[in-house]
Design an enzyme around this catalytic site. Structure first.
Site, mmCIF file in Angstrom:
data_model
loop_
_atom_site.group_PDB
_atom_site.id
_atom_site.type_symbol
_atom_site.label_atom_id
_atom_site.label_comp_id
_atom_site.label_asym_id
_atom_site.label_seq_id
_atom_site.Cartn_x
_atom_site.Cartn_y
_atom_site.Cartn_z
ATOM 1 N N ASP A 1 56.456 17.343 -41.913
ATOM 2 C CA ASP A 1 57.589 17.837 -41.128
ATOM 3 C C ASP A 1 57.246 19.260 -40.691
ATOM 4 O OD1 ASP A 1 60.088 17.799 -39.996
ATOM 5 O OD2 ASP A 1 61.118 17.178 -41.828
ATOM 6 N N HIS B 1 57.239 23.004 -32.453
ATOM 7 C CA HIS B 1 58.191 22.693 -33.529
ATOM 8 C C HIS B 1 57.625 21.718 -34.555
ATOM 9 C CE1 HIS B 1 61.813 24.688 -31.898
ATOM 10 N NE2 HIS B 1 61.075 24.653 -30.800
ATOM 11 N N ARG C 1 64.881 7.486 -31.025
ATOM 12 C CA ARG C 1 63.748 6.774 -30.406
ATOM 13 C C ARG C 1 63.839 5.254 -30.582
ATOM 14 N NH1 ARG C 1 59.291 11.268 -32.438
ATOM 15 N NH2 ARG C 1 60.615 12.991 -31.812
ATOM 16 N N ASP D 1 29.134 43.015 -19.640
ATOM 17 C CA ASP D 1 30.192 42.318 -20.371
ATOM 18 C C ASP D 1 30.353 42.746 -21.808
ATOM 19 O OD1 ASP D 1 27.726 41.125 -21.161
ATOM 20 O OD2 ASP D 1 28.896 39.487 -22.012
#
Ligand code: GDG
Length: 728
Positions: free
Chosen positions: A374, A167, A313, A682
């Site tokens: 943000d 987020h 907080r 591989d």
């Protein structure tokens, strides 16, 4: 029935105990608000910390809380101690990851003690979850507090469907690499099937770190780890559009609106809503508002700024000093510009109920959102959605994830106070027609890409990538399949074994030319090659001298140069094809040009091929150069009998008539009566070997991706362990 389990640090319900009474309240914050609607709709189970510490809750009460959380809210708590909260949550999460990922590296704390607690708490989440998950469940893990959980769960059950969504921003590689535990964090995430971000930039930064720090290969939005492809994709989180767009029909909200209009004296209103956080750019915003009043005295007493800061907080020191700074700035501006009848800034440090929040969204002429960083910013979206009248102007910081979606807003640099002040004026003076035009476009987008669409898109992609893993055609050589392989091997009276070298017998390191057999491999080879039932061959793109130097002492066949050169023990080399290499003089200068322009790359000259190695190069530069080189070579070699092969961090150009399949064919013909055949490799060049084998033979590809091999193994280390079992 399989179900979906949402996992996040906090549950969407806040619990407090007051005089033995338990109080349940809806949490505030982007993740909780956003996912609440999806959770209620899907009837999923939500697992997270209940917000209490185990020391302060008596055991009997703990049980009541757990029961009520389950029956009323479909939630299951993870129990944390005071020590966990201090060192994991307030410590590593909020003092290390949060500042670093929001580009506040100067305030980031790197403390091994906090990291230990972070690991421990991820383990606690894991311990809670394994008691709740069932086979076939989908687990959707959220956010930076749980980076290690995907891999822990993957190791517990490799068939689980695991999604991860971040987020907050994922910072650029240059910033992320500062973290001493960067590798552990990235490995933790590799347990996911799908990793989602809000914006393309975050996804790009993440892939860049995966390639540079873990040296994993990535193609576009996919990267490859062991036998799995992990998808990295962009899902800009939406909001519950209908809830916000219809909220104004509520009578309470309409009344509150009238009341607020009286309290702000009918002034134009600028609003801002944030959790208390230094990433939200609140002091800078207040300075810009002060500048606006200074530059535009005609707006004094005509524009009121309402600032809502929701407590958050409060136990972290930096947050309390931030609050003090904000209060000082508010009183400075109010003291400087205010009058007896008018306060320029109305400041509230408390959460507002939903109804009042929506009233304020409807009252505000301008919403000012100027975070320094943000992940997304949901407030910006809520403001637009709450206005069925399509009025109001959004000023949005370019460093909020939402800016990449809401281009019709007035976009500002959050550090440019002059610009914010100017755009405030533009916003307050914007004609209604223009406001409606801009917001109509935004409404359409928010209505379509709402929270349900966001969650269902994530789930749809998650299920489809998981399905891809379960439908990979080659079978993982493990458990039952491995037992059958070992029993067939042991039973066989005569066996043909073809082993590729680089990436199969030895692991790649940063310099492929230096990868040589180690003591363990030598011991295994001695064992296998002295078993009279075995006919062992090393099949490689390497040159004759190299194979002879390392495998000469063993009783093995050597097939060098991708099948061109063949040597039985104690005999001379023979060439299986007549090839020409005049073409090399034409191609070499071009490769040299690319080598000069790509630091770290080099050319390996072989008898019949040229190989361009780029393992030690910057991954972005080399992928750019690789495409250019491939295209240049394709143009040049169109009429020549040459093929261009992508190997593991190498591009090789060689004569088309030579390949490993042709190289092993004489041995297959000569030993047609053997009862066990195995070929393992591989990369792309080994496919020719796989294709020439029979359906009943063991063709094994190391790693993931498209292959014609019947089986696959996750990596060279798994082959090493298989070799160990073969010689027992
Ligand atoms: C993280 C990322 C990302 C706020 N004050 C009140 C209140 N809120 C609600 C808002 C909004 C939510 O809290 C805040 O969401 P944001 O997205 O703005 O920010 P973060 O909390 O930092 O969230 C962020 C988000 O996760 C989702 O991925 O967008 O970038 O940092 O919903 O409405 N709600 C009420 N009263 C308040 O006073 N009722």
């Amino acid at each position: 029935m399989s179900s979906t389990i949402i996992v996040s640090n906090r549950l969407p319900i806040n619990i407090s105990i007051e005089q033995d009474k338990i109080i349940y309240q809806q949490s505030i914050g982007g993740l909780a608000t956003g996912l609440k609607s999806f959770h209620e709709d899907e009837n999923s189970l939500w697992v997270g910390w209940n917000g209490l510490n185990t020391e302060e809750v008596p055991e009997a009460l703990e049980k009541t809380i757990t029961d009520e959380l389950k029956t009323k809210y479909n939630c299951a708590p993870v129990l944390l101690t005071q020590d966990d909260i201090e060192n994991y949550y307030l410590g590593f999460c909020n003092k290390t990851i949060w500042p670093l990922f929001h580009y506040f590296q100067n305030t980031t704390v790197f403390d091994p003690h906090l990291w230990e607690s972070y690991k421990l708490v991820n383990q606690k989440f894991y311990n809670t979850l394994i008691k709740l998950i069932k086979k076939g469940d989908t687990v959707w893990i959220h956010d930076y507090q749980l980076f290690l959980l995907p891999q822990l769960l993957r190791e517990y059950d490799s068939t689980l469907t695991i999604g991860f969504f971040l987020h907050i921003p994922f910072p650029s590689y240059e910033l992320f690499r500062q973290l001493p535990w960067r590798e552990e964090i990235l490995w933790g995430l590799t347990g996911s099937d799908l990793i989602g971000f809000h914006t393309f930039d975050y996804a790009r930064h993440f892939i860049s770190s995966i390639r540079r720090i873990l040296s994993l290969d990535a193609k576009g939005q996919n990267f490859f780890y062991k036998d799995r492809t992990i998808l990295v994709d962009v899902f800009p989180m939406g909001i519950d559009y209908d809830k916000f767009s219809t909220a104004i029909n509520n009578k309470d909200i309409q009344h509150a609106n009238i009341e607020y209009a009286v309290k702000t004296r009918g002034n134009q209103v600028v609003l801002s809503v944030d959790r208390l956080d230094y990433t939200k750019g609140i002091p800078e915003r207040l300075k810009a508002v002060d500048l606006f009043y200074t530059n535009n005295p005609n707006y004094l007493e005509k524009v009121t700024f309402i600032m809502i800061v929701a407590p958050s907080r409060a136990d972290v020191d930096t947050y309390m000093s931030l609050l003090k700074e904000i209060e000082e700035l508010v009183s400075h501006t109010n003291g400087k510009h205010g009058t007896i009848g008018w306060t320029p800034i109305m400041f509230f440090y408390k959460p507002f109920p939903f109804s009042e929040l929506v009233s304020l969204y409807n009252l505000a002429d301008v919403l000012l959102v100027t975070p320094l960083r943000d992940g997304m910013n949901l407030v910006a979206k809520e403001y637009i959605a709450s206005r069925p009248d399509k009025l109001g102007t959004l000023i949005l910081s370019e460093t909020a994830g939402a800016a990449s979606e809401l281009g019709e807003a007035l976009i500002v640099n959050p550090n440019d106070l002059e610009m914010i002040s100017q755009q405030l004026k533009v916003a307050l003076e914007m004609p209604k027609r223009e406001q409606i035009e801009r917001n109509t476009i935004l409404h359409k987008r928010l209505k379509r890409y709402n929270i349900f669409f966001w969650a269902s898109e994530f789930m749809r992609k998650l299920q489809s990538i998981h399905l891809r893993h379960t439908t990979i055609k080659s079978i993982l050589l493990a458990n039952k399949e491995e037992s059958k392989f070992l029993s067939d091997y042991k039973k066989a009276s005569k066996r043909l074994l073809f082993f590729d070298y680089d990436g199969t017998l030895v692991q790649f390191n940063n310099s492929p030319l230096k990868a040589v057999p180690d003591a363990e491999l030598k011991q295994y080879l001695t064992h296998l090659s002295t078993d009279p039932k075995n006919c062992l061959s090393v099949v490689s793109g390497r040159q004759k001298d190299f194979l002879e130097e390392h495998f000469g002492p063993y009783n093995v066949n050597l097939i060098a140069n991708h099948g061109l050169s063949f040597k039985e023990p104690n005999k001379d080399w023979i060439e299986t094809e007549i090839v020409h290499n005049e073409w090399q003089s034409e191609i070499r200068p071009i490769m040299q040009l690319f080598t000069d322009n790509t630091p770290g790359s080099f050319i390996e000259e072989k008898t019949f091929s040229l190989a361009w190695h780029y393992r030690r190069c910057d991954p972005d530069l080399s992928s750019l150069r690789l495409n250019e080189l491939r295209e240049t070579l394709l143009d040049l070699t169109g009429t020549m009998n040459l093929s261009i092969m992508d190997g593991n961090k190498v591009l090789e150009i060689k004569d088309s008539s030579v390949n490993k399949g042709k190289g092993i064919q004489p041995l297959l013909i000569k030993n047609s009566s053997v009862d066990f055949v195995m070929a393992i490799g591989d990369d792309h060049t080994d496919e020719d070997m796989f294709q020439i084998l029979d359906e009943t033979d063991y063709s094994i590809k190391i790693g993931t991706g498209k292959t014609s091999a019947k089986f696959h193994l996750p990596d060279a280390a798994s082959f090493r362990s298989l070799l160990g079992k073969m010689i027992k």
